[in-house]
Write a protein that holds these residues in place. Structure first.
Motif: not given
Length: 351
Positions: A74-80, A340-343, A272-276
């Motif tokens: 697991g990972v517990f951290a800030n995320g988008k 850092n998160y491509n936006e 980022t374009f999410k294809e699926s």
């Protein structure tokens, strides 16, 4: 009184003995000593995790090792999550059995851990918990095996976004030409018309067959972006989707007065374009960061050509870039690069 105190101490020791705590910004491994006999567990590895969690990434890019058959990683951290950054818990189980677990959270304003809900765990499937507020720690209290006969068999099917299949001409080059014409039109309307009517831009969006993705409810901009010194009352923003295959998707949005439908702010964003539903196309994974850098430079150059040199250009410690323009006719623009998160986001307005 002494008896009550003893009970309280016993309960406290019991909780601290069995609950395993994890602080925000940690990647960890939970291990069960003998799951065939009982569900006793402990956290056998903890390491700092200072990155922003991107839930669309492949598990291999987050976890260095897959969990063993008696482990959960697991990972517990800030995320988008969507457009906001907040605490995320990401778990992947290696157990053959389906699991439920009991989780508590520690909120900064509270002295004690609070109960929270959790999603069942399935072998090899990412489980994501998200909270829209700050959390200091989490504590795993216990795990239990779910009887398989009571569980519906789930099939996790990939859902393809066919936009780029159906619109292969919507490339980066196409998108950049459209953006430049669009931005030029918006700035011209701000320059030349006291009342920049919403109908002007809905007509434009219809002319290029844009997809209306408006949320249908009110959402606002922060005062740091648009101060709204005249106290305008706004209607529900209108948003239209943009695609630049196979790398980018985004929106153009219009913030307008509720009474007269006069546009006060035009915004653009790129992600980022999410294809699926499984994430981005693996074929673009290696060069998507480079493409985002190129996209940012193109936007910067385009705004400079229309509004002149910026009056402010700041790069923060987090890597976020904020650039501001204000030309002689009072047109303001803010450009943000969340590298850092491509936006990328651009806001244009005239007060």
């Amino acid at each position: 009184m002494r008896k009550l105190l003893s009970i309280f101490i016993l309960l406290t020791i019991s909780f601290s003995s069995f609950a395993q705590e994890v602080e925000l910004g940690t990647i960890f491994t939970i291990e069960f000593s003998n799951p065939e006999r009982n569900m006793d567990f402990k956290i056998v590895a903890k390491n700092p995790y200072n990155k922003l969690i991107e839930t669309n990434l492949n598990m291999d890019s987050i976890f260095p090792k897959r969990p063993k058959e008696n482990q959960i990683v697991g990972v517990f951290a800030n995320g988008k999550f969507g457009t906001k950054v907040s605490p995320i818990l990401l778990l992947v189980s290696g157990m053959e059995d389906y699991l439920d677990y009991y989780l508590r959270i520690k909120i900064p304003s509270k002295n004690k851990f609070q109960k929270t809900s959790s999603i069942s765990l399935f072998k090899g499937v990412k489980s994501i918990e998200h909270w829209p507020y700050q959390i200091e720690k989490i504590a795993f209290k216990k795990f239990k095996i779910l009887p398989k006969q009571n569980i519906e068999i789930f099939q996790f099917k990939e859902k393809i976004d066919s936009t780029c299949i159906k619109n292969s001409a919507k490339t980066i080059e196409f998108g950049e030409k459209e953006f430049k014409a669009h931005l030029k039109l918006a700035i011209s309307e701000f320059h030349n018309n006291k009342n920049f009517e919403l109908g002007k831009m809905t007509e434009y969006e219809n002319s290029i067959n844009s997809e209306d993705v408006s949320l249908g409810h009110f959402w606002t901009l922060g005062e740091g972006i648009y101060p709204n010194e005249k106290g305008f009352k706004f209607g529900n923003p209108k948003s239209y989707r943009r695609i630049e295959c196979p790398y980018f998707e985004g929106k153009s949005s219009y913030f307008y007065t509720k009474e007269n439908k006069n546009i006060k702010v035009v915004s653009f964003n790129w992600e980022t374009f999410k294809e699926s539903n499984f994430g981005i196309n693996p074929e673009i994974k290696n060069d998507v960061n480079e493409k985002f850098n190129e996209k940012f430079e193109y936007i910067l150059k385009t705004v400079n050509s229309l509004l002149g040199n910026p009056i402010e250009n700041i790069t923060e410690e987090s890597g976020q870039i904020k650039i501001r323009w204000k030309n002689q006719k009072g047109i303001n623009a803010y450009l943000f690069n969340f590298g850092n998160y491509n936006e990328i986001r651009l806001y244009v307005y005239k007060e």
